[in-house]
Design a protein around this motif. Structure first.
Motif, mmCIF file in Angstrom:
data_model
loop_
_atom_site.group_PDB
_atom_site.id
_atom_site.type_symbol
_atom_site.label_atom_id
_atom_site.label_comp_id
_atom_site.label_asym_id
_atom_site.label_seq_id
_atom_site.Cartn_x
_atom_site.Cartn_y
_atom_site.Cartn_z
ATOM 1 N N ASP A 41 0.865 -1.168 0.000
ATOM 2 C CA ASP A 41 0.000 0.000 0.000
ATOM 3 C C ASP A 41 0.909 1.227 0.000
ATOM 4 O O ASP A 41 1.481 1.594 1.029
ATOM 5 C CB ASP A 41 -0.913 -0.017 1.227
ATOM 6 N N HIS A 42 1.039 1.837 -1.156
ATOM 7 C CA HIS A 42 1.990 2.926 -1.311
ATOM 8 C C HIS A 42 1.587 4.175 -0.528
ATOM 9 O O HIS A 42 2.449 4.935 -0.101
ATOM 10 C CB HIS A 42 2.186 3.247 -2.793
ATOM 11 N N ASN A 43 0.302 4.379 -0.326
ATOM 12 C CA ASN A 43 -0.125 5.532 0.469
ATOM 13 C C ASN A 43 0.327 5.387 1.919
ATOM 14 O O ASN A 43 0.806 6.351 2.526
ATOM 15 C CB ASN A 43 -1.637 5.717 0.405
ATOM 16 N N LYS A 44 0.184 4.190 2.475
ATOM 17 C CA LYS A 44 0.627 3.964 3.854
ATOM 18 C C LYS A 44 2.136 4.088 3.964
ATOM 19 O O LYS A 44 2.656 4.641 4.940
ATOM 20 C CB LYS A 44 0.185 2.591 4.347
ATOM 21 N N LEU A 45 2.848 3.571 2.962
ATOM 22 C CA LEU A 45 4.304 3.698 2.981
ATOM 23 C C LEU A 45 4.727 5.157 2.874
ATOM 24 O O LEU A 45 5.665 5.593 3.549
ATOM 25 C CB LEU A 45 4.921 2.885 1.847
ATOM 26 N N ALA A 46 4.024 5.931 2.045
ATOM 27 C CA ALA A 46 4.342 7.354 1.920
ATOM 28 C C ALA A 46 4.110 8.080 3.241
ATOM 29 O O ALA A 46 4.933 8.900 3.658
ATOM 30 C CB ALA A 46 3.510 7.983 0.811
ATOM 31 N N GLU A 47 3.006 7.758 3.917
ATOM 32 C CA GLU A 47 2.741 8.366 5.224
ATOM 33 C C GLU A 47 3.817 7.997 6.232
ATOM 34 O O GLU A 47 4.250 8.838 7.018
ATOM 35 C CB GLU A 47 1.376 7.919 5.742
ATOM 36 N N TYR A 48 4.242 6.728 6.200
ATOM 37 C CA TYR A 48 5.297 6.285 7.108
ATOM 38 C C TYR A 48 6.575 7.096 6.887
ATOM 39 O O TYR A 48 7.185 7.593 7.825
ATOM 40 C CB TYR A 48 5.569 4.795 6.901
ATOM 41 N N TYR A 49 6.984 7.230 5.625
ATOM 42 C CA TYR A 49 8.217 7.970 5.329
ATOM 43 C C TYR A 49 8.073 9.454 5.649
ATOM 44 O O TYR A 49 9.039 10.099 6.078
ATOM 45 C CB TYR A 49 8.631 7.761 3.876
ATOM 46 N N GLU A 50 6.887 10.010 5.454
ATOM 47 C CA GLU A 50 6.673 11.408 5.830
ATOM 48 C C GLU A 50 6.797 11.590 7.340
ATOM 49 O O GLU A 50 7.400 12.568 7.801
ATOM 50 C CB GLU A 50 5.302 11.873 5.343
ATOM 51 N N ASN A 51 6.244 10.659 8.102
ATOM 52 C CA ASN A 51 6.370 10.739 9.559
ATOM 53 C C ASN A 51 7.826 10.593 9.994
ATOM 54 O O ASN A 51 8.275 11.285 10.913
ATOM 55 C CB ASN A 51 5.505 9.673 10.237
ATOM 56 N N GLU A 52 8.554 9.705 9.343
ATOM 57 C CA GLU A 52 9.971 9.540 9.663
ATOM 58 C C GLU A 52 10.746 10.821 9.336
ATOM 59 O O GLU A 52 11.635 11.215 10.081
ATOM 60 C CB GLU A 52 10.560 8.359 8.894
ATOM 61 N N ALA A 53 10.416 11.450 8.212
ATOM 62 C CA ALA A 53 11.089 12.697 7.843
ATOM 63 C C ALA A 53 10.805 13.785 8.876
ATOM 64 O O ALA A 53 11.710 14.535 9.265
ATOM 65 C CB ALA A 53 10.639 13.140 6.454
ATOM 66 N N LYS A 54 9.554 13.875 9.343
ATOM 67 C CA LYS A 54 9.212 14.854 10.378
ATOM 68 C C LYS A 54 9.990 14.588 11.660
ATOM 69 O O LYS A 54 10.489 15.518 12.303
ATOM 70 C CB LYS A 54 7.712 14.826 10.665
ATOM 71 N N GLU A 55 10.090 13.311 12.019
ATOM 72 C CA GLU A 55 10.823 12.947 13.232
ATOM 73 C C GLU A 55 12.308 13.317 13.105
ATOM 74 O O GLU A 55 12.913 13.839 14.041
ATOM 75 C CB GLU A 55 10.677 11.448 13.485
ATOM 76 N N MET A 56 12.891 13.070 11.932
ATOM 77 C CA MET A 56 14.296 13.416 11.724
ATOM 78 C C MET A 56 14.488 14.929 11.746
ATOM 79 O O MET A 56 15.489 15.427 12.260
ATOM 80 C CB MET A 56 14.799 12.851 10.391
ATOM 81 N N ASN A 57 13.515 15.672 11.209
ATOM 82 C CA ASN A 57 13.597 17.129 11.265
ATOM 83 C C ASN A 57 13.535 17.629 12.705
ATOM 84 O O ASN A 57 14.257 18.558 13.077
ATOM 85 C CB ASN A 57 12.489 17.773 10.435
ATOM 86 N N LEU A 58 12.692 17.014 13.525
ATOM 87 C CA LEU A 58 12.615 17.402 14.937
ATOM 88 C C LEU A 58 13.923 17.107 15.657
ATOM 89 O O LEU A 58 14.396 17.925 16.463
ATOM 90 C CB LEU A 58 11.459 16.673 15.627
ATOM 91 N N LYS A 59 14.512 15.961 15.373
ATOM 92 C CA LYS A 59 15.796 15.638 15.986
ATOM 93 C C LYS A 59 16.883 16.606 15.517
ATOM 94 O O LYS A 59 17.763 16.989 16.290
ATOM 95 C CB LYS A 59 16.193 14.200 15.657
ATOM 96 N N GLY A 60 16.821 16.999 14.259
ATOM 97 C CA GLY A 60 17.772 17.983 13.737
ATOM 98 C C GLY A 60 17.622 19.324 14.420
ATOM 99 O O GLY A 60 18.619 19.989 14.736
ATOM 100 N N GLU A 61 16.377 19.741 14.656
ATOM 101 C CA GLU A 61 16.140 20.995 15.365
ATOM 102 C C GLU A 61 16.697 20.936 16.788
ATOM 103 O O GLU A 61 17.253 21.926 17.287
ATOM 104 C CB GLU A 61 14.641 21.317 15.397
ATOM 105 N N GLU A 62 16.569 19.798 17.421
ATOM 106 C CA GLU A 62 17.113 19.632 18.767
ATOM 107 C C GLU A 62 18.637 19.775 18.749
ATOM 108 O O GLU A 62 19.223 20.419 19.627
ATOM 109 C CB GLU A 62 16.727 18.252 19.303
ATOM 110 N N GLN A 63 19.274 19.217 17.728
ATOM 111 C CA GLN A 63 20.730 19.334 17.619
ATOM 112 C C GLN A 63 21.140 20.783 17.353
ATOM 113 O O GLN A 63 22.161 21.255 17.868
ATOM 114 C CB GLN A 63 21.261 18.420 16.511
ATOM 115 N N LYS A 64 20.335 21.493 16.564
ATOM 116 C CA LYS A 64 20.630 22.910 16.320
ATOM 117 C C LYS A 64 20.557 23.709 17.607
ATOM 118 O O LYS A 64 21.378 24.602 17.853
ATOM 119 C CB LYS A 64 19.653 23.482 15.289
ATOM 120 N N LYS A 65 19.568 23.397 18.447
ATOM 121 C CA LYS A 65 19.446 24.088 19.733
ATOM 122 C C LYS A 65 20.659 23.812 20.617
ATOM 123 O O LYS A 65 21.175 24.714 21.272
ATOM 124 C CB LYS A 65 18.168 23.658 20.452
#
Length: 117
Positions: A41-65
């Motif tokens: 199910d490509h829609n579910k996989l796309a949502e999964y990868y989008e959530n992972e990207a958001k999580e990585m962005n949050l971790k990146g913001e924490e490192q910037k702080k």
């Protein structure tokens, strides 16, 4: 001494005999269950990868702080401060690359979901 060798070899043979049928069953490709794999199910996989990207962005913001904190109060850290800075810069780079890759994967799966329909 001979009884120890006998019982050791007996245990090894029992172990090998118990493993043999399992490996033979796993190689059986004529199993009908193996052939009925559902398409992804490509829609579910796309949502999964989008959530992972958001999580990585949050971790990146924490490192910037943390890096900003280091720049403001570098005198708190002493000699270990340079290691601290290098470590968090490397983590920031890692998280940014992971977020970018996850975004690419999400876009690819969104594209695949449109072509499958």
């Amino acid at each position: 001494m001979k009884t120890k060798i006998f019982f050791t070899s007996l245990v090894i043979l029992i172990f090998l005999a118990s493993i043999a049928p399992v490996s033979a069953e796993s190689l059986n490709t004529a199993d009908p269950e193996v052939k009925t794999i559902a398409p992804p199910d490509h829609n579910k996989l796309a949502e999964y990868y989008e959530n992972e990207a958001k999580e990585m962005n949050l971790k990146g913001e924490e490192q910037k702080k943390l890096l900003k904190e280091y720049e403001i109060h570098s005198y708190y850290y002493g000699r270990e401060g340079q290691d601290f800075q290098a470590h968090h810069e490397a983590l920031l780079n890692k998280y940014e690359k992971a977020a970018e890759r996850n975004s690419e994967m999400a876009a690819a799966h969104r594209k695949m979901s449109k072509t499958v329909r």
